[in-house]
Write a protein that holds these residues in place. Structure first.
Motif, PDB file in Angstrom:
ATOM      1  N   PRO A 137      -1.143  -5.106  -1.411  1.00  0.00           N
ATOM      2  CA  PRO A 137      -0.533  -4.084  -2.545  1.00  0.00           C
ATOM      3  C   PRO A 137      -1.327  -3.443  -4.044  1.00  0.00           C
ATOM      4  N   GLY A 138      -1.166  -2.652  -4.814  1.00  0.00           N
ATOM      5  CA  GLY A 138      -1.873  -1.987  -5.454  1.00  0.00           C
ATOM      6  C   GLY A 138      -2.726  -0.875  -4.952  1.00  0.00           C
ATOM      7  N   VAL A 139      -3.099  -1.230  -3.583  1.00  0.00           N
ATOM      8  CA  VAL A 139      -3.157   0.679  -2.908  1.00  0.00           C
ATOM      9  C   VAL A 139      -2.785   1.480  -2.680  1.00  0.00           C
ATOM     10  N   ARG A 182      -2.706   2.357 -13.946  1.00  0.00           N
ATOM     11  CA  ARG A 182      -2.132   1.459 -13.357  1.00  0.00           C
ATOM     12  C   ARG A 182      -2.466   0.158 -12.354  1.00  0.00           C
ATOM     13  N   GLN A 183      -4.582   0.347 -13.016  1.00  0.00           N
ATOM     14  CA  GLN A 183      -5.799  -0.651 -12.162  1.00  0.00           C
ATOM     15  C   GLN A 183      -4.857  -0.729 -10.951  1.00  0.00           C
ATOM     16  N   GLU A 184      -4.492   0.875  -9.774  1.00  0.00           N
ATOM     17  CA  GLU A 184      -4.971   0.532  -8.819  1.00  0.00           C
ATOM     18  C   GLU A 184      -5.832   1.268  -7.931  1.00  0.00           C
ATOM     19  N   LYS A 185      -6.448   0.952  -6.760  1.00  0.00           N
ATOM     20  CA  LYS A 185      -7.327   1.252  -6.373  1.00  0.00           C
ATOM     21  C   LYS A 185      -7.145   2.344  -5.579  1.00  0.00           C
ATOM     22  N   LEU A 186      -7.870   3.104  -5.299  1.00  0.00           N
ATOM     23  CA  LEU A 186      -7.716   4.152  -4.583  1.00  0.00           C
ATOM     24  C   LEU A 186      -8.530   4.523  -3.301  1.00  0.00           C
ATOM     25  N   VAL A 187      -8.208   5.260  -2.254  1.00  0.00           N
ATOM     26  CA  VAL A 187      -8.736   5.398  -0.807  1.00  0.00           C
ATOM     27  C   VAL A 187      -8.707   6.894  -0.311  1.00  0.00           C
ATOM     28  N   PHE A 188      -9.744   7.663  -0.569  1.00  0.00           N
ATOM     29  CA  PHE A 188      -9.395   8.993   0.079  1.00  0.00           C
ATOM     30  C   PHE A 188     -10.608   9.065   1.134  1.00  0.00           C
ATOM     31  N   MET A 239       0.834  -1.191   0.345  1.00  0.00           N
ATOM     32  CA  MET A 239       0.157   0.181  -0.041  1.00  0.00           C
ATOM     33  C   MET A 239       0.954   1.601   0.056  1.00  0.00           C
ATOM     34  N   GLU A 240       0.546   2.236  -1.119  1.00  0.00           N
ATOM     35  CA  GLU A 240       1.586   3.157  -0.775  1.00  0.00           C
ATOM     36  C   GLU A 240       0.393   4.500  -0.840  1.00  0.00           C
ATOM     37  N   VAL A 241       1.215   5.248   0.601  1.00  0.00           N
ATOM     38  CA  VAL A 241       0.019   6.052   0.974  1.00  0.00           C
ATOM     39  C   VAL A 241       0.642   7.333   1.096  1.00  0.00           C
ATOM     40  N   ASP A 272     -11.827   1.955  -9.223  1.00  0.00           N
ATOM     41  CA  ASP A 272     -11.622   1.073  -7.861  1.00  0.00           C
ATOM     42  C   ASP A 272     -11.322   1.813  -6.706  1.00  0.00           C
ATOM     43  N   TYR A 273     -12.406   1.885  -6.413  1.00  0.00           N
ATOM     44  CA  TYR A 273     -12.128   3.405  -5.186  1.00  0.00           C
ATOM     45  C   TYR A 273     -12.854   2.830  -3.596  1.00  0.00           C
ATOM     46  N   LEU A 274     -12.507   3.733  -2.413  1.00  0.00           N
ATOM     47  CA  LEU A 274     -13.351   3.437  -1.440  1.00  0.00           C
ATOM     48  C   LEU A 274     -13.318   4.722  -0.416  1.00  0.00           C
ATOM     49  N   VAL A 275     -14.179   5.316  -0.346  1.00  0.00           N
ATOM     50  CA  VAL A 275     -14.342   6.276  -0.133  1.00  0.00           C
ATOM     51  C   VAL A 275     -15.358   6.535   2.035  1.00  0.00           C
TER      52      VAL A 275
END
Length: 258
Positions: free
Chosen positions: A21-23, A58-64, A1-3, A109-112
């Motif tokens: 990984p991938g987030v 990059r087909q990554e998931k994004l957390v906001f 996970m990349e912050v 792909d995201y998560l709020v």
């Protein structure tokens, strides 16, 4: 996970850096609810737009991180639900809702996560608990009459993020709170008792606080049932008060616990 970011949330989420990984986590941008220049909102929006483009490539998931405070949930008599109507009461709330809409319209792909008042070490001086401690130590604390505040330990937030990502929940909004909104006066009472001081209370306005629903969170993360309740806020405050009591920076008239 990349912050992405270097502030309070980013520092605490760094413990998950080797997981998921991938987030990508957008832990940057505006962190206080009032007195924010328009340029700061614009800068956060631009950075999020760039991150959305990157995650799409990059087909990554994004957390906001959004807000579950009164800035978002301001409609009197209604419980704040992720799928219910919202009428943001401040520029901060409107800004967060607009960025949520950008994510919802994007292909990523995201998560709020709509956060309540997170409490932990090394917070910005204008965040709720550091502000209250500083004002109480100065002898005068400014409050909104009728205000209630739902606190959550940043350590519990990190657990929630870890579990939500592990379950694979995506393209949705989740309130992250303890589920117990405490009258602001009780927070002040506890801080005063812990510090052994008393402060004069000045009321700057009346507000109507809405409870925040955590039904969706409880369904996704059953472990969250261990937090909340009448004593939770006391444990959270006591855990971190020593740090903020030691930071004797001057109180400011703008810190009104919004």
């Amino acid at each position: 996970m990349e912050v992405m970011g270097s502030g309070f949330l980013a520092a605490n989420l760094a413990t998950l850096a080797t997981s998921h990984p991938g987030v990508v986590v957008a832990a940057f941008g505006v962190s206080v609810a009032s007195g924010i220049p328009e340029a700061d909102f614009a800068r956060e929006a631009t950075r999020l737009y760039e991150l959305i483009s990157r995650c799409e490539r990059r087909q990554e998931k994004l957390v906001f991180f959004s807000t579950a405070s009164a800035a978002m949930y301001s409609m009197s008599g209604e419980t704040g639900r992720e799928d219910g109507p919202v009428f943001p009461s401040t520029a901060y709330g409107r800004h967060n809702l607009a960025l949520e809409a950008v994510l919802a319209a994007s292909p990523v792909d995201y998560l709020v996560l709509r956060l309540t008042h997170v409490v932990g070490p090394a917070q910005h001086a204008q965040m709720l608990v550091p502000s209250l401690v500083r004002q109480i130590q100065s002898g005068v604390v400014r409050l909104h009459r009728g205000a209630r505040r739902d606190l959550i330990d940043v350590a519990d937030l990190v657990t929630v993020v870890d579990r939500l990502l592990a379950t694979g929940v995506s393209r949705t909004v989740v309130n992250v709170a303890s589920g117990t909104a405490v009258p602001i006066e009780r927070l002040v009472d506890h801080i005063e008792a812990e510090l052994g001081v008393r402060a004069d209370r000045e009321y700057v306005s009346d507000v109507t606080s809405r409870p925040v629903s955590i039904a969706r969170l409880r369904g996704l993360v059953p472990e969250i049932a261990r937090i909340g309740g009448e004593d939770y806020y006391r444990r959270v405050l006591s855990k971190y008060l020593g740090e903020y009591a030691a930071c004797r920076t001057p109180a400011t008239a703008t810190a009104t616990t919004t």
